[in-house]
Design a protein around this motif. Structure first.
Motif, PDB file in Angstrom:
ATOM      1  N   TYR A  58       3.406  -2.092   2.892  1.00  0.00           N
ATOM      2  CA  TYR A  58       2.679  -1.940   1.626  1.00  0.00           C
ATOM      3  C   TYR A  58       1.375  -1.219   1.940  1.00  0.00           C
ATOM      4  CZ  TYR A  58      -0.514  -2.975  -2.142  1.00  0.00           C
ATOM      5  OH  TYR A  58      -1.435  -2.853  -3.145  1.00  0.00           O
ATOM      6  N   TYR A  59       1.006  -0.285   1.063  1.00  0.00           N
ATOM      7  CA  TYR A  59      -0.280   0.403   1.188  1.00  0.00           C
ATOM      8  C   TYR A  59      -0.994   0.394  -0.168  1.00  0.00           C
ATOM      9  CZ  TYR A  59       1.574   2.369   5.521  1.00  0.00           C
ATOM     10  OH  TYR A  59       2.095   2.528   6.784  1.00  0.00           O
ATOM     11  N   VAL A  60      -2.281   0.167  -0.118  1.00  0.00           N
ATOM     12  CA  VAL A  60      -3.058   0.349  -1.330  1.00  0.00           C
ATOM     13  C   VAL A  60      -3.052   1.838  -1.662  1.00  0.00           C
ATOM     14  CG1 VAL A  60      -5.298   0.637  -0.180  1.00  0.00           C
ATOM     15  CG2 VAL A  60      -5.185  -0.329  -2.494  1.00  0.00           C
ATOM     16  N   GLU A  61      -3.093   2.148  -2.939  1.00  0.00           N
ATOM     17  CA  GLU A  61      -2.904   3.538  -3.375  1.00  0.00           C
ATOM     18  C   GLU A  61      -3.876   4.504  -2.711  1.00  0.00           C
ATOM     19  OE1 GLU A  61      -0.376   4.347  -5.333  1.00  0.00           O
ATOM     20  OE2 GLU A  61      -0.885   6.479  -5.224  1.00  0.00           O
ATOM     21  N   SER A  62      -5.101   4.082  -2.492  1.00  0.00           N
ATOM     22  CA  SER A  62      -6.140   4.978  -1.990  1.00  0.00           C
ATOM     23  C   SER A  62      -5.925   5.433  -0.554  1.00  0.00           C
ATOM     24  CB  SER A  62      -7.509   4.322  -2.116  1.00  0.00           C
ATOM     25  OG  SER A  62      -7.558   3.125  -1.360  1.00  0.00           O
ATOM     26  N   VAL A  63      -5.044   4.772   0.193  1.00  0.00           N
ATOM     27  CA  VAL A  63      -4.828   5.164   1.586  1.00  0.00           C
ATOM     28  C   VAL A  63      -3.439   5.737   1.833  1.00  0.00           C
ATOM     29  CG1 VAL A  63      -6.441   3.356   2.310  1.00  0.00           C
ATOM     30  CG2 VAL A  63      -3.972   2.949   2.493  1.00  0.00           C
ATOM     31  N   LYS A  64      -2.612   5.751   0.818  1.00  0.00           N
ATOM     32  CA  LYS A  64      -1.259   6.276   0.990  1.00  0.00           C
ATOM     33  C   LYS A  64      -1.299   7.730   1.459  1.00  0.00           C
ATOM     34  CE  LYS A  64       1.256   3.356  -2.286  1.00  0.00           C
ATOM     35  NZ  LYS A  64       1.997   3.308  -3.566  1.00  0.00           N
ATOM     36  N   GLY A  65      -0.481   8.026   2.454  1.00  0.00           N
ATOM     37  CA  GLY A  65      -0.440   9.372   3.001  1.00  0.00           C
ATOM     38  C   GLY A  65      -1.498   9.646   4.053  1.00  0.00           C
ATOM     39  N   ARG A  66      -2.452   8.743   4.220  1.00  0.00           N
ATOM     40  CA  ARG A  66      -3.515   8.922   5.225  1.00  0.00           C
ATOM     41  C   ARG A  66      -3.446   7.858   6.320  1.00  0.00           C
ATOM     42  NH1 ARG A  66      -8.766   8.351   3.833  1.00  0.00           N
ATOM     43  NH2 ARG A  66      -8.336   6.830   2.179  1.00  0.00           N
ATOM     44  N   PHE A  67      -3.110   6.631   5.943  1.00  0.00           N
ATOM     45  CA  PHE A  67      -3.080   5.516   6.893  1.00  0.00           C
ATOM     46  C   PHE A  67      -1.629   5.108   7.166  1.00  0.00           C
ATOM     47  CE2 PHE A  67      -7.459   3.425   5.761  1.00  0.00           C
ATOM     48  CZ  PHE A  67      -8.078   4.658   5.928  1.00  0.00           C
ATOM     49  N   THR A  68      -1.390   4.636   8.380  1.00  0.00           N
ATOM     50  CA  THR A  68      -0.075   4.130   8.753  1.00  0.00           C
ATOM     51  C   THR A  68      -0.231   2.816   9.499  1.00  0.00           C
ATOM     52  OG1 THR A  68       0.805   6.380   8.969  1.00  0.00           O
ATOM     53  CG2 THR A  68       2.066   4.599   9.971  1.00  0.00           C
ATOM     54  N   ILE A  69       0.441   1.789   9.005  1.00  0.00           N
ATOM     55  CA  ILE A  69       0.454   0.504   9.689  1.00  0.00           C
ATOM     56  C   ILE A  69       1.736   0.415  10.507  1.00  0.00           C
ATOM     57  CG2 ILE A  69       1.521  -0.731   7.739  1.00  0.00           C
ATOM     58  CD1 ILE A  69      -0.203  -3.173   8.534  1.00  0.00           C
ATOM     59  N   SER A  70       1.625  -0.155  11.697  1.00  0.00           N
ATOM     60  CA  SER A  70       2.791  -0.329  12.557  1.00  0.00           C
ATOM     61  C   SER A  70       2.565  -1.563  13.415  1.00  0.00           C
ATOM     62  CB  SER A  70       3.033   0.903  13.423  1.00  0.00           C
ATOM     63  OG  SER A  70       1.941   1.131  14.286  1.00  0.00           O
ATOM     64  N   ARG A  71       3.618  -1.981  14.096  1.00  0.00           N
ATOM     65  CA  ARG A  71       3.478  -3.162  14.948  1.00  0.00           C
ATOM     66  C   ARG A  71       4.396  -3.029  16.146  1.00  0.00           C
ATOM     67  NH1 ARG A  71       4.738  -8.158  11.418  1.00  0.00           N
ATOM     68  NH2 ARG A  71       4.517  -9.270  13.425  1.00  0.00           N
ATOM     69  N   ASP A  72       4.008  -3.678  17.210  1.00  0.00           N
ATOM     70  CA  ASP A  72       4.803  -3.759  18.428  1.00  0.00           C
ATOM     71  C   ASP A  72       4.915  -5.237  18.764  1.00  0.00           C
ATOM     72  OD1 ASP A  72       5.855  -3.787  20.988  1.00  0.00           O
ATOM     73  OD2 ASP A  72       4.762  -2.021  21.641  1.00  0.00           O
ATOM     74  N   ASN A  73       6.039  -5.829  18.415  1.00  0.00           N
ATOM     75  CA  ASN A  73       6.182  -7.274  18.619  1.00  0.00           C
ATOM     76  C   ASN A  73       6.250  -7.645  20.097  1.00  0.00           C
ATOM     77  OD1 ASN A  73       6.056  -7.772  15.892  1.00  0.00           O
ATOM     78  ND2 ASN A  73       8.268  -7.955  15.616  1.00  0.00           N
ATOM     79  N   ALA A  74       6.674  -6.729  20.927  1.00  0.00           N
ATOM     80  CA  ALA A  74       6.705  -7.015  22.362  1.00  0.00           C
ATOM     81  C   ALA A  74       5.296  -7.136  22.927  1.00  0.00           C
ATOM     82  CB  ALA A  74       7.470  -5.919  23.092  1.00  0.00           C
ATOM     83  N   LYS A  75       4.340  -6.472  22.282  1.00  0.00           N
ATOM     84  CA  LYS A  75       2.950  -6.516  22.730  1.00  0.00           C
ATOM     85  C   LYS A  75       2.083  -7.409  21.840  1.00  0.00           C
ATOM     86  CE  LYS A  75       2.998  -1.903  24.825  1.00  0.00           C
ATOM     87  NZ  LYS A  75       2.359  -0.557  24.843  1.00  0.00           N
ATOM     88  N   ASN A  76       2.690  -8.055  20.853  1.00  0.00           N
ATOM     89  CA  ASN A  76       1.925  -8.901  19.923  1.00  0.00           C
ATOM     90  C   ASN A  76       0.742  -8.146  19.315  1.00  0.00           C
ATOM     91  OD1 ASN A  76       3.645 -11.013  20.492  1.00  0.00           O
ATOM     92  ND2 ASN A  76       2.041 -12.458  21.048  1.00  0.00           N
ATOM     93  N   THR A  77       1.000  -6.925  18.906  1.00  0.00           N
ATOM     94  CA  THR A  77      -0.080  -6.076  18.419  1.00  0.00           C
ATOM     95  C   THR A  77       0.328  -5.355  17.142  1.00  0.00           C
ATOM     96  OG1 THR A  77      -0.884  -5.742  20.679  1.00  0.00           O
ATOM     97  CG2 THR A  77      -1.668  -4.205  19.012  1.00  0.00           C
ATOM     98  N   VAL A  78      -0.611  -5.261  16.226  1.00  0.00           N
ATOM     99  CA  VAL A  78      -0.432  -4.472  15.017  1.00  0.00           C
ATOM    100  C   VAL A  78      -1.500  -3.381  15.007  1.00  0.00           C
ATOM    101  CG1 VAL A  78      -1.849  -6.020  13.598  1.00  0.00           C
ATOM    102  CG2 VAL A  78      -0.149  -4.555  12.502  1.00  0.00           C
ATOM    103  N   TYR A  79      -1.121  -2.231  14.487  1.00  0.00           N
ATOM    104  CA  TYR A  79      -1.998  -1.062  14.506  1.00  0.00           C
ATOM    105  C   TYR A  79      -2.242  -0.552  13.090  1.00  0.00           C
ATOM    106  CZ  TYR A  79      -0.281  -1.050  19.322  1.00  0.00           C
ATOM    107  OH  TYR A  79       0.058  -1.408  20.603  1.00  0.00           O
ATOM    108  N   LEU A  80      -3.357   0.150  12.945  1.00  0.00           N
ATOM    109  CA  LEU A  80      -3.622   0.902  11.727  1.00  0.00           C
ATOM    110  C   LEU A  80      -4.129   2.280  12.138  1.00  0.00           C
ATOM    111  CD1 LEU A  80      -3.626   0.745   8.603  1.00  0.00           C
ATOM    112  CD2 LEU A  80      -6.076   0.246   8.767  1.00  0.00           C
TER     113      LEU A  80
END
Length: 125
Positions: A58-80
């Motif tokens: 899910y992205y708030v409208e103001s960041v769509k196309g500019r921000f990307t959220i992702s995660r690496d469960n093997a590293k217990n880490t989420v990114y923006l």
């Protein structure tokens, strides 16, 4: 669960930053994760959230196309990953974890149970 956000800093408009949030605990991979932000004098608002397996976002409208959220469960880490930053993106950014089991990630602040300490992002014009 303890969350540690990092990666904030000062950047010029149009620039990029990548925020990271490292989580402790074995149950990270089952949690919805999210990034929120709070600008001076404003309420904390959702930026992006991601389901436990990364399959839904899910992205708030103001960041769509500019921000990307992702995660690496093997590293217990989420990114923006934040590209095309604007002065209005200036805020303290918080990562958070939602214990609820769902494939559709919540965008509601009150659904999130654990919070990191925040990292400051400043975008100059």
């Amino acid at each position: 669960v303890q969350l540690q956000a990092s990666g904030g800093g000062l950047v010029q408009a149009g620039g990029s930053l990548r925020l990271s949030c490292a989580a402790s605990g074995r149950t990270f991979s089952s949690y919805t994760m999210g990034w929120f932000r709070q600008a001076p004098g404003k309420e904390r608002d959702v930026v992006a959230t991601i389901s436990w397996n990364g399959g839904n976002t899910y992205y708030v409208e103001s960041v769509k196309g500019r921000f990307t959220i992702s995660r690496d469960n093997a590293k217990n880490t989420v990114y923006l990953q934040m590209n095309g930053l604007r002065p209005e993106d200036t805020a303290v950014y918080y990562c958070a974890a939602d214990r609820g089991v769902t494939t559709t990630p919540s965008s509601v602040l009150s659904d999130f149970d654990y919070w990191g300490q925040g990292t400051l992002v400043t975008v100059s014009s």
